[in-house]
Write a protein that holds these residues in place. Structure first.
Motif, short mmCIF file in Angstrom:
data_model
loop_
_atom_site.label_atom_id
_atom_site.label_comp_id
_atom_site.label_asym_id
_atom_site.label_seq_id
_atom_site.Cartn_x
_atom_site.Cartn_y
_atom_site.Cartn_z
N TYR A 133 37.78 35.88 39.96
CA TYR A 133 37.18 37.12 39.51
C TYR A 133 37.83 37.66 38.23
CZ TYR A 133 34.25 37.29 43.57
OH TYR A 133 33.29 36.98 44.50
N LEU A 134 38.88 36.98 37.76
CA LEU A 134 39.49 37.34 36.48
C LEU A 134 38.68 36.72 35.36
CD1 LEU A 134 43.21 36.74 37.42
CD2 LEU A 134 42.12 38.94 37.04
N ASN A 135 38.78 37.28 34.17
CA ASN A 135 38.05 36.75 33.02
C ASN A 135 38.73 35.54 32.40
OD1 ASN A 135 35.90 38.58 33.14
ND2 ASN A 135 37.13 40.14 32.10
N SER A 136 40.02 35.39 32.61
CA SER A 136 40.78 34.33 31.96
C SER A 136 41.06 33.19 32.93
CB SER A 136 42.10 34.90 31.43
OG SER A 136 42.91 33.86 30.96
N GLU A 137 40.70 31.99 32.56
CA GLU A 137 40.93 30.84 33.43
C GLU A 137 42.42 30.60 33.69
OE1 GLU A 137 39.36 26.64 33.17
OE2 GLU A 137 37.62 27.83 32.56
N GLN A 138 43.26 30.85 32.72
CA GLN A 138 44.69 30.61 32.90
C GLN A 138 45.30 31.53 33.95
OE1 GLN A 138 45.97 31.30 28.89
NE2 GLN A 138 46.71 33.35 29.35
N ASP A 139 44.68 32.65 34.23
CA ASP A 139 45.21 33.60 35.19
C ASP A 139 44.65 33.41 36.60
OD1 ASP A 139 45.10 36.30 32.79
OD2 ASP A 139 46.72 34.92 33.28
N GLN A 140 43.85 32.41 36.84
CA GLN A 140 43.17 32.30 38.13
C GLN A 140 44.10 32.00 39.29
OE1 GLN A 140 39.76 29.75 37.88
NE2 GLN A 140 38.57 31.31 36.83
N ILE A 141 45.20 31.37 39.06
CA ILE A 141 46.17 31.10 40.13
C ILE A 141 47.13 32.28 40.21
CG2 ILE A 141 48.00 29.56 40.95
CD1 ILE A 141 45.11 28.38 40.97
N ILE A 142 47.18 32.91 41.38
CA ILE A 142 48.09 34.03 41.60
C ILE A 142 49.32 33.47 42.31
CG2 ILE A 142 48.38 36.31 42.64
CD1 ILE A 142 45.28 36.58 42.45
N ARG A 143 50.40 33.37 41.57
CA ARG A 143 51.61 32.71 42.08
C ARG A 143 52.39 33.62 43.03
NH1 ARG A 143 50.57 28.45 39.69
NH2 ARG A 143 50.20 28.20 37.48
N ASP A 144 53.07 32.98 43.96
CA ASP A 144 53.90 33.67 44.94
C ASP A 144 55.15 34.20 44.26
OD1 ASP A 144 55.33 34.58 47.10
OD2 ASP A 144 55.48 32.64 48.08
N ALA A 157 51.75 39.23 39.54
CA ALA A 157 50.86 39.02 40.69
C ALA A 157 50.04 40.28 40.96
CB ALA A 157 51.65 38.62 41.92
N TYR A 158 50.68 41.44 40.90
CA TYR A 158 49.97 42.70 41.14
C TYR A 158 48.85 42.89 40.13
CZ TYR A 158 48.84 47.61 41.49
OH TYR A 158 48.15 48.80 41.62
N LYS A 159 49.14 42.64 38.86
CA LYS A 159 48.12 42.81 37.82
C LYS A 159 46.93 41.90 38.08
CE LYS A 159 47.26 42.43 32.90
NZ LYS A 159 47.58 41.68 31.72
N GLN A 160 47.18 40.64 38.42
CA GLN A 160 46.10 39.70 38.71
C GLN A 160 45.30 40.15 39.94
OE1 GLN A 160 48.95 36.32 38.73
NE2 GLN A 160 47.26 35.24 37.71
N ILE A 161 46.01 40.56 40.96
CA ILE A 161 45.36 41.02 42.19
C ILE A 161 44.50 42.24 41.92
CG2 ILE A 161 45.84 42.15 44.41
CD1 ILE A 161 48.30 40.19 44.61
N LYS A 162 45.04 43.21 41.21
CA LYS A 162 44.32 44.45 40.93
C LYS A 162 43.05 44.15 40.13
CE LYS A 162 45.01 49.17 39.30
NZ LYS A 162 44.07 49.43 38.23
N GLU A 163 43.17 43.37 39.07
CA GLU A 163 41.99 43.04 38.25
C GLU A 163 40.96 42.26 39.06
OE1 GLU A 163 43.20 41.18 34.58
OE2 GLU A 163 44.54 42.83 34.10
N SER A 164 41.42 41.33 39.88
CA SER A 164 40.50 40.53 40.71
C SER A 164 39.77 41.41 41.71
CB SER A 164 41.26 39.43 41.45
OG SER A 164 41.83 38.51 40.56
#
Length: 176
Positions: A133-144, A157-164
């Motif tokens: 659900y992110l716009n950037s392919e490089q950000d699609q994996i949310i790392r532990d 991780a929070y930023k990716q989760i929030k945007e997704s």
């Protein structure tokens, strides 16, 4: 490898969001999943999606009964959010009770799909990558972030989760 799930139920449609953790085999359902659950609960409240419900579960039972990891709780507090999350293991019933299951990375997606493929009768839930659900392919994996020092990985991780989660709600809120 750890896998964690955030569950979203929308009226008669139950959408399950799976959050997977893929580093060492010690923690499960204590970092990304509780953060995502808190973010999504906040969005549900703000958007008044009264028929939506979120929950979180892990694909391993290592930490059943534990609270969210301390750094995850600190980060949520910094963003005005909180979690009362207590870890639990995902169940077969979850695949039938929710419509969407989100994974955090490719390993999680593979494991979730393998579980779903073995179910009889087949579950109707969709398994998706939350980061899709992110716009950037490089950000699609949310790392532990668990096995890192400090807060930088938790912030990422929070930023990716929030945007997704924001994008997911934006795209699906009218379906509720």
């Amino acid at each position: 490898m750890h896998l964690c799930a955030l569950l979203l139920r929308s009226g008669e449609i139950e959408s399950r969001i799976e959050y997977s953790v893929t580093l060492s085999a010690v923690q499960c359902n204590t970092c990304r999943s509780p953060m995502a659950e808190a973010v999504l609960k906040d969005l549900i409240n703000k958007k008044q999606l009264v028929n939506w419900h979120t929950d979180s579960a892990g694909l391993r039972d290592w930490n059943v009964g534990m609270q969210a990891q301390g750094r995850a709780q600190i980060l949520l507090h910094q963003h005005g959010l909180k979690t009362d999350h207590i870890t639990r293991a995902i169940t077969v019933e979850d695949f039938y009770n929710f419509d969407i299951i989100f994974g955090m990375d490719d390993n999680n997606m593979t494991e979730l799909q393998l579980i779903a493929e073995q179910l009889e009768p087949p579950a109707k839930c969709q398994i998706k990558l939350l980061g899709s659900y992110l716009n950037s392919e490089q950000d699609q994996i949310i790392r532990d972030p668990y096995f890192t020092h400090g807060m930088a990985s938790f912030n990422t991780a929070y930023k990716q989760i929030k945007e997704s989660c924001e994008r997911f709600v934006e795209l699906h809120r009218d379906a509720a």
